[in-house]
Design an enzyme around this catalytic site. Structure first.
Site, short mmCIF file in Angstrom:
data_model
loop_
_atom_site.label_atom_id
_atom_site.label_comp_id
_atom_site.label_asym_id
_atom_site.label_seq_id
_atom_site.Cartn_x
_atom_site.Cartn_y
_atom_site.Cartn_z
N TYR B 108 0.73 -1.20 0.05
CA TYR B 108 -0.02 -0.16 0.01
C TYR B 108 0.85 1.19 0.00
O TYR B 108 1.96 1.14 0.76
CB TYR B 108 -0.79 -0.09 1.35
CG TYR B 108 -1.52 1.29 1.47
CD1 TYR B 108 -2.83 1.51 1.10
CD2 TYR B 108 -0.82 2.32 2.21
CE1 TYR B 108 -3.54 2.93 1.03
CE2 TYR B 108 -1.49 3.73 2.23
CZ TYR B 108 -2.81 3.84 1.33
OH TYR B 108 -3.39 5.10 1.81
N GLU B 196 -3.55 7.73 -3.80
CA GLU B 196 -3.48 6.26 -3.20
C GLU B 196 -3.41 5.36 -4.46
O GLU B 196 -3.79 5.18 -5.26
CB GLU B 196 -4.53 5.87 -2.61
CG GLU B 196 -4.66 5.24 -0.93
CD GLU B 196 -5.87 5.04 -0.54
OE1 GLU B 196 -5.89 5.29 0.54
OE2 GLU B 196 -6.99 4.69 -1.07
#
Lengths: 297, 388
Positions: B108, B196
């Site tokens: 991530y 993101e």
């Protein structure tokens, strides 16, 4: 006393010739605020409502002894206006402007840490010390001088609370709207700290709302540092998660932004919670009566 | 402002961030053509403004172009309901067709604004491909954060720190650092509020690729990015909210109750929702009319409120400050002249120019219930909604 503004405040209005700037300059003058200068680039040498206008803050400050500034310039130019005031050595800057880009705010707040300038706002209704000085948008006549400090993230909700206090003859020392944005010049803690030190202030009303963790940080500060009673209301208990409720800061993400988390943190820190927005005034009055009773026992 | 994944990937690609090969399709035929060009297995991804697509059936794998066309035909025109959408879901108007990538590892990587620190924060985790908010709650130690100070921005040592924390192979540290630097350049350069990549994967060829991409932008900075502003897809929003925005009523959020609310100021508007709930009722919406200088916006607000068939009463609560009560009163008068409004109206006015405002309403001939204070406004609105 009182905090931030008082009878010694010499106010400068940045953006004095705009529609909002001139309207609110007039209201501040009517309230008795010493508005000593205006700044409007390119309009130096003129006058607005009898107030001399300058091209730069530096010049306005040098010639009039201004020591506080209120900013009404459009969002795209507002960060520059705050920086100009800080550069000129103005110690208190109240930025009314809503909608300043985040990446204008980040370098601005970073820079201000290295100066002696305190910023209130942006996206805020301003500051008033009733009977002494009004540097903001609030209607002056709903206030009355007294001992309760009010600090809030909201504009109109603050007026509502102040009107409730005044109707119950509970006067205010200073009312500060710190603003509805996620990035602010002054936090609850900054203002609570000033109220704690202020001799006129005997109790503080804090008006929070969903989003961010500023209320939790305030709760921690209150528990450790506040001797004066604090009353709080947190708006947005019934707001749906993930939605932006008007204020850019008022979005619940994760659990920390929820009203209940904030209320619990404040209550745990010994703050008296007003359950309804309609009962902030009466809750405060009761707390003050309790305090007086205790003093006489 | 949100944008679609395929748009976010195009922007990331411009900033040198590797993304899978692929293309966007609005029909099954287009999807088939893209899949045929790519060859091999492809991923079909519904383009909607909501997370949780995988579990909701919005992401599928197709072994062939033929199969891709079939899956896309089933997806297009339907609404996707995920845990982040309303029960009605959001329409699937387009799909992203891209090469399926076998991952050797998933990470991530994200950048957001930390309000307390007043700085952008870059977050990295070895727990890629999962709901990062859940990771943050259950195992916060799996997320490493670095703060990005405006004076120095992103520095290579910070990249090495994050790469090590994610447990990346030393051979990947340099490309990972470069990718992070590019993501920060994008974040700052395009005025993002969120950037993101989840997951960021390592391929079999040990290359880093952004498999999913999410970019949100600062609404207040869109004026300097007309290229971004035009990417907005109003079909992904609630129809009434989109209508409200097009009429200049920007701070409107549709809710499920039956009392239509018109309030000035966000904090006060939120408090009214709370007050109605405490008084035994429920609000049909959040509506902050803002600083009103024209009667037109008030009229439009009434159009929005009364277009909701659930609304059984309207509550107007105005505390004038920057907004002036007389202008609001004129707006109400104008709304009643233009529209046939049948539901009861409860009005509470206070603040700047309140006397003029009260006089305008009293002389207008409009039937309304006057409330003296906030508590009474809440009580009367709940009663009015019950009776009508």
């Amino acid at each position: 006393m009182s905090i931030l503004v008082d009878e010694n405040t010499r106010l400068l209005v940045q953006g004095i010739s705009g529609r909002e700037g001139s309207f609110h300059t007039q209201r501040c003058l009517e309230y008795g605020t010493k508005v000593v200068a205006g700044v409007s680039p390119g309009k130096g040498g003129s006058k607005v409502l009898g107030v001399p206008v300058f091209n730069t803050v530096e010049r306005a400050t040098r010639e009039t002894g201004a020591n506080a500034s209120i900013i009404f310039v459009p969002a795209a130019f507002a960060a520059d206006a705050v920086l100009e005031a800080a550069d000129a050595g103005i110690s208190l800057v109240v930025c009314i402007t809503e909608g300043i880009p985040t990446f204008d705010m980040i370098p601005l707040l970073y820079y201000l840490r290295h100066t002696n300038t305190r910023l209130i706002g942006p996206n805020c209704p301003g500051v008033i010390s009733p009977g002494k000085c009004k540097a903001g948008l609030m209607a002056g006549d709903i206030h009355m001088p007294g001992g309760v400090g009010v600090v809030s993230r909201s504009g109109t909700l603050t007026y509502e609370v102040v009107a409730q206090l005044t109707a119950l003859e509970v006067g205010q020392s200073t009312c500060v709207g710190i603003g509805g944005d996620p990035l602010l010049g002054s936090t609850f803690i900054d203002i609570l700290n000033l109220f704690e030190q202020d001799t006129q202030t005997s109790a503080v009303v804090l008006i929070g709302e969903i989003g961010g963790t500023m209320e939790q940080e305030a709760a921690e500060f209150i528990q450790k540092n506040m001797s004066k009673p604090t009353i709080a209301f947190v708006a947005g208990s019934t707001a749906p998660p993930g939605r932006r409720m008007g204020h850019a800061g008022a979005i619940i993400s994760g659990s920390s932004g929820k009203a209940q988390q904030k209320i619990t943190a404040l209550a745990t820190a010994g703050v008296t919670i007003a359950e309804s927005p309609a009962k902030v005034g009466i809750t405060t009055k009761k707390v003050l009566e309790e305090k007086t009773k205790r003093l006489f026992i | 402002m949100k944008i679609h994944e395929y748009q976010a990937k195009a922007i990331m690609s411009q900033y040198g961030i590797p993304v899978p090969q692929g293309g966007v399709a609005g029909t099954a035929a287009e999807a088939k053509e893209i899949a045929a060009q790519l060859g091999g297995e492809v991923a079909i991804k519904a383009q909607v403004y909501a997370g949780g697509r995988g579990k909701a059936g919005g992401i599928k794998l197709a072994p062939s172009a033929q199969e891709a066309a079939k899956l896309v035909a089933e997806m297009l025109g339907k609404n996707l309901v995920t845990h982040q959408t309303s029960p009605q879901g959001v329409p699937i108007d387009r799909v992203l067709v891209e090469q399926a990538i076998e991952a050797e590892g998933e990470f991530y990587l994200g950048i957001a604004i930390d309000g307390s620190a007043q700085l952008p924060v870059m977050m990295a985790s070895s727990a890629g491909g999962m709901d990062i908010e859940e990771v943050a709650q259950k195992s916060p130690e799996k997320i490493t954060k670095i703060y990005l100070e405006p004076a120095i921005g992103f520095q290579p040592f910070q990249g090495r720190k994050l790469a090590e924390a994610m447990g990346m192979d030393p051979s990947l540290v340099r490309p990972a650092t470069e990718l992070m630097a590019n993501l920060y350049r994008l974040f700052w350069g395009k005025d993002c509020s969120l950037a993101e990549i989840n997951p960021l994967v390592i391929t079999k060829q040990t290359e880093l690729v952004a498999i999913d991409a999410k970019l949100n932008f600062d609404d207040n900075a869109l004026f300097r990015h007309p290229d971004i502003a035009q990417l907005h897809d109003p079909r992904q929003e609630d129809a009434m909210e989109a209508q409200a925005a097009s009429w200049g009523v920007k701070n409107y959020v549709k809710l499920n109750g039956n009392i239509g609310c018109l309030v000035n100021g966000a904090g006060l508007a939120m408090s009214i929702l709370d007050l109605l709930t405490l008084s035994g009722g429920s609000s049909a919406n959040f509506l902050d009319i803002g600083t009103v200088n024209t009667t037109e916006r008030v009229v439009n607000a009434f159009k929005i409120l009364t277009a909701d068939p659930k609304v059984k009463a309207v509550l107007v609560n105005i505390f004038g400050g920057m907004a002036r009560v007389d202008v609001i009163a004129q707006g109400i008068e104008e709304a009643y002249r233009q529209m046939d409004i049948r539901v009861p109206l409860v009005v509470r006015l206070a603040g700047t120019n309140v006397e003029q405002g009260r006089r305008i309403l009293a002389e207008s001939g409009i039937k309304f219930i006057a409330a003296q204070d906030l508590a009474e406004a809440g009580r009367l609105a709940v009663e009015a909604a019950k009776i009508s």
